[in-house]
Design an enzyme around this catalytic site. Structure first.
Site, PDB file in Angstrom:
ATOM      1  N   HIS A 425     -10.185 -19.451 -31.086  1.00 47.91           N
ATOM      2  CA  HIS A 425      -9.512 -19.790 -32.292  1.00 47.91           C
ATOM      3  C   HIS A 425      -8.510 -20.878 -31.768  1.00 47.91           C
ATOM      4  CE1 HIS A 425     -10.388 -15.432 -33.413  1.00 47.91           C
ATOM      5  NE2 HIS A 425     -11.245 -16.115 -34.083  1.00 47.91           N
ATOM      6  N   GLU A 428      -4.859 -20.568 -31.077  1.00 47.00           N
ATOM      7  CA  GLU A 428      -4.202 -19.652 -30.087  1.00 47.00           C
ATOM      8  C   GLU A 428      -4.128 -20.390 -28.923  1.00 47.00           C
ATOM      9  OE1 GLU A 428      -6.663 -16.235 -30.677  1.00 47.00           O
ATOM     10  OE2 GLU A 428      -6.044 -16.075 -32.776  1.00 47.00           O
ATOM     11  N   HIS A 563      -7.497 -14.993 -26.100  1.00 46.18           N
ATOM     12  CA  HIS A 563      -7.029 -15.116 -27.336  1.00 46.18           C
ATOM     13  C   HIS A 563      -5.276 -14.952 -27.337  1.00 46.18           C
ATOM     14  CE1 HIS A 563     -10.784 -14.554 -30.092  1.00 46.18           C
ATOM     15  NE2 HIS A 563     -10.925 -14.503 -28.815  1.00 46.18           N
ATOM     16  N   GLU A 656      -5.698 -10.590 -25.384  1.00 45.42           N
ATOM     17  CA  GLU A 656      -4.881 -11.267 -26.306  1.00 45.42           C
ATOM     18  C   GLU A 656      -3.574 -11.430 -25.300  1.00 45.42           C
ATOM     19  OE1 GLU A 656      -5.194 -11.648 -29.339  1.00 45.42           O
ATOM     20  OE2 GLU A 656      -6.835 -10.781 -29.878  1.00 45.42           O
TER      21      GLU A 656
HETATM   22 ZN   LIG Z   1      -8.270 -15.073 -31.282  1.00 42.18          ZN
END
Ligand SMILES: [Zn+2]
Length: 799
Positions: A425, A428, A563, A656
């Site tokens: 992504h 990010e 992420h 994350e």
């Molecule tokens: Zn992500």
């Protein structure tokens, strides 16, 4: 699709929310969610929304926050205030001895006797433009009504551009870039009790929710709503931030409310400052001397920056909404740009520094800067590094990998291969920088002779892919860390979400399992790519293909996929087994290993282990050790983690990394310190379990593609070309079986202890007579008499 959601709106008419869960997806509600490959996603926000979709929801059953605590806070501030007054007098360069370079560019207001008295409005400038601002109070903005809901258009073009105050309306500082770093409303460095407001509609819409990019919970009216919202009857609403130190405020960024159900945003506001939270002065237009009215938002999500005409030194700042969307409420999310100023009187405790003792390049790197940095690391450590590209993005940017090992460029027998992937992504951005920092760090520490790093580099082959979606990153980078919003740059250039773009191998596996075909007829590992996925018209991004080929080429054992937007480690499966379920615990047969791997990262990450940390958005993962099964969080069909586990030997989790997807540059040293040990310790977990070589008993040659099965775990791994394998396992006794075509199967017991591994578990396989015969005949030889007699004896028996 006739389902009706709790609010009473037909499901089919709900506009997908940008994002709510970490870097998760709007489909989590079950809106349009199915067991299918998602080709592309709707854009973050399609622009003005039809008024008909603003729903009057009842905020029933929620008690307004207890005012007593706020009163106590104000009392505490009041007792503290005299000292503030004495120390600061008034915002003044001379008293505080400002030495910041920006003060030369933007003059700081002249000292004035009382903070209540605003600085003299008119500068004695010569040829100033006399632009007067007419202050219109409570002007209602009428929103254009649209008759029908238009479905989102492709994300790349969909977003309105970021707006700043139009020149001519306000006296703007010359420089339009955010001068000062964010105070930390988004990053949570500003704590909840530094935020206050004139009123709030409910606890979930309290001042502590007025943070840039905060994401709401699933329903309005819950404890975690998507903005600060003043009460409807509040005639003079304000949101206040206490910086706790004398601070030079230079700008404000605002957003509207993050909600599936409502549209609320502020269209203009004023700004005030105070040193004691009692006497306030406003931000003025230099030319007119009148209160500046800053134009604000025109949609819920796009951040709008306003630089102050003149930066102000104060401790408190207030945003006072003047107008907002008609029919809506005064709701906003904000970030304050502020530079710390020195405090020669020592009245305030020292501002804790966000620092790292490692001398690394703590900046955001766009494509060119990243390439340059990787080249520098390669030149500094030529013996342990190699740069290669695994393919190109849709826009032709190369997907560079930094390989780090004592023998770069080759797979050494018995040496496991590990990888980190960041930036699938594109917005990010922290993972990308952490990998760039990691490669610098490994190089420096190797040159210094650090034993831990030296061992890691000699015993493993590390591959770092800092940017899987460079096109998305460039979009986000151009916007900047504060103005990029929550979703812009997430997708690749074609609008594909790469984490939904891998082949769904879960469905064929589970269907075969339901029919009792696994593992005898259908294997429980290395599931092939489905035919539809390989067709020329399949919607597979070039970035996805590049990673799939990479996974097939290198015998990876362990990986993490970095992420941002939450603070949690999630492990496969990412897709729910029950079709259409938005979330459901869906463990793999390797649940114990995945939980261990996730716990290792979460347990060594400083931010995740901070006992005082508050949840990023709406879920408190610290209650579960900051780890979660991906499907139990929100289902993701076609995820890279699931694909990696089912198509290759590689175990991969998602990390994350932080609440803020694109932290400001000055947060990077702290984020590096938060993650440094975790990044190293996680890679060292490749030693956990068993490893060995499967050889031919006669020739001692390694057997490629031999299958290693562990009793009780319905997921096998295979050997690499040299016959070497790694099987991640938690401590315990295991019956391990090696089998290969043409060989007799061998089973032996292997014990995994808590000692540093991996435990050697080697196999020597004997060829079956049939295989010997096959090989001899293939070589054109005649069958020797003794083998012929053995074969005759065996005839009737099964091999
Ligand atoms: Zn992500």
């Amino acid at each position: 699709m006739g389902r009706v959601l709790r609010s009473g709106i037909p499901e089919s008419e709900v506009v997908p929310k940008t994002e709510t869960q970490g870097c998760g997806l709007p489909e989590k509600l079950g809106v349009g969610q199915g067991r299918m490959r998602i080709k592309s996603l709707p854009p973050p926000f399609p622009g003005p929304q039809p008024a008909g979709y603003r729903l009057g929801l009842l905020y029933s059953g929620y008690v307004t926050p207890e005012r007593g605590s706020r009163r106590r806070l104000l009392l505490a501030l009041a007792t503290f205030a005299p000292a503030v007054d004495v120390g600061l007098g008034a915002p003044s360069t001379s008293v505080l001895g400002l030495a910041s370079p920006a003060t030369t560019k933007v003059p700081v207001p002249t000292p004035h006797s009382s903070p209540a008295q605003p600085s003299a409005g008119k500068e004695n400038g010569t040829s100033e433009q006399h632009v007067r601002i007419r202050v219109i109070k409570k002007k209602k903005i009428v929103m254009k009504k649209r008759k029908k809901l238009t479905r989102p258009t492709p994300p790349v073009t969909a977003r309105p551009s970021v707006t700043t105050s139009p020149s001519g309306t306000l006296d703007l500082p010359e420089k339009q870039e955010p001068d000062c770093p964010p105070l930390g409303l988004e990053s949570l460095r500003v704590s909840d009790n530094q935020l206050d407001a004139s009123s709030s509609q409910s606890f979930g819409l309290g001042p502590h929710r007025g943070r840039l990019n905060i994401q709401s919970g699933l329903e309005d009216g819950d404890l975690f709503d998507g903005a600060w919202c003043a009460e409807q009857q509040d005639a003079e609403p304000w949101l206040q931030v206490d910086a706790r130190h004398p601070t030079r405020f230079s700008g404000i960024i605002t957003q509207g409310r993050n909600s599936i159900w409502r549209y609320d945003w502020v269209t203009s506001y004023k700004v005030q400052f105070s040193n004691d939270s009692r006497t306030w002065w406003g931000s003025k237009n230099r030319s007119s001397g009148m209160d500046a009215v800053f134009p604000a938002n025109s949609d819920p999500e796009t951040p709008v920056l306003n630089l102050l005409p003149e930066p102000q030194v104060a401790r408190f700042i207030r945003l006072l909404p003047q107008t907002w969307l008609q029919g809506g409420a005064s709701c906003l999310r904000a970030e304050i740009l502020a530079c710390p100023v020195s405090d020669p009187n020592g009245l305030f405790p020292e501002v804790p520094m966000l620092g790292s003792s490692d001398s690394l390049d703590f900046r955001h790197h766009d494509y060119k800067a990243m390439r340059k940095l990787m080249k520098q690391v390669n030149e500094q450590c030529p013996n342990i590094t190699r740069i290669y590209s695994i393919g190109k993005s849709h826009q032709g940017l190369k997907l560079y990998v930094m390989e780090m090992s004592d023998q770069p460029g080759e797979h050494e027998l018995g040496e496991p291969e590990v990888r980190y992937v960041a930036g699938m992504h594109g917005n990010e951005a922290l993972g990308r920088e952490l990998l760039l920092l990691l490669m610098q760090f490994l190089c420096h520490e190797f040159l210094r002779g650090d034993p831990r790093v030296t061992r890691l580099l000699t015993e493993t082959r590390i591959h770092l892919l800092p940017s899987m979606n460079p096109d998305g990153y460039e979009t986000a980078f151009r916007r900047g860390s504060e103005l990029v919003g929550w979703a812009e740059g997430r997708w690749n250039h074609q609008g594909i979400d790469l984490n939904h773009n891998f082949a769904d191998l879960n469905t064929p596996l589970w269907e075969a399992e339901d029919e009792g075909l696994v593992p005898d007829t259908v294997p429980n590992h290395h599931l092939p790519l489905p035919t539809y996925y390989t067709l020329p018209n399949a919607t597979v991004a070039p970035e996805t293909w590049a990673v799939i080929k990479w996974m097939q080429r290198i015998p990876f054992v362990l990986s993490a996929n970095l992420h941002g937007g939450e603070l949690v480690v999630s492990y496969p499966f990412d897709m729910t087994r029950t079709p259409w379920a938005a979330r459901e615990l869906t463990p793999t047969p390797d649940e114990a290993v995945f939980r261990w791997l996730s716990t290792v990262y979460a347990g060594t990450n400083r931010a995740m282990q901070d006992p005082d940390r508050r949840p990023c958005h709406s879920q408190d993962f610290s209650l579960y050790g900051s780890i979660i099964n991906g499907a139990d969080w929100h289902t993701v069909p076609g995820s890279m983690n699931d694909f990696s586990y089912l198509h290759t030997n590689c175990f991969e989790v998602t990390v994350e990394l932080s609440c803020d997807k694109f932290p400001h540059e000055n947060e990077l040293p702290q984020e590096w310190e938060n993650n440094k040990d975790a990044l190293l310790t996680y890679l060292e977990q490749v030693r956990m379990g068993i490893a060995g070589v499967v050889r031919d008993k006669d020739t001692e040659l390694g057997i490629a593609d031999a299958v290693i099965s562990v009793d009780g775990i319905n997921h096998d791994v295979t050997t690499a070309w040299g016959g070497d394998y790694w099987r991640l396992l938690t401590p315990g006794d295991y019956m391990v079986t090696a089998s290969a075509e043409g060989y007799h199967t061998v089973t032996r017991s292997c014990r995994v202890t808590f000692e540093e591994g991996p435990v050697p578990c080697n196999f020597r396989l004997t060829k079956t007579p049939k295989q010997r015969l096959r090989e001899l005949l293939a070589a054109g030889a005649k069958v020797p008499p003794d083998l012929r007699r053995r074969l005759e004896r065996l005839r009737g028996q099964k091999n």
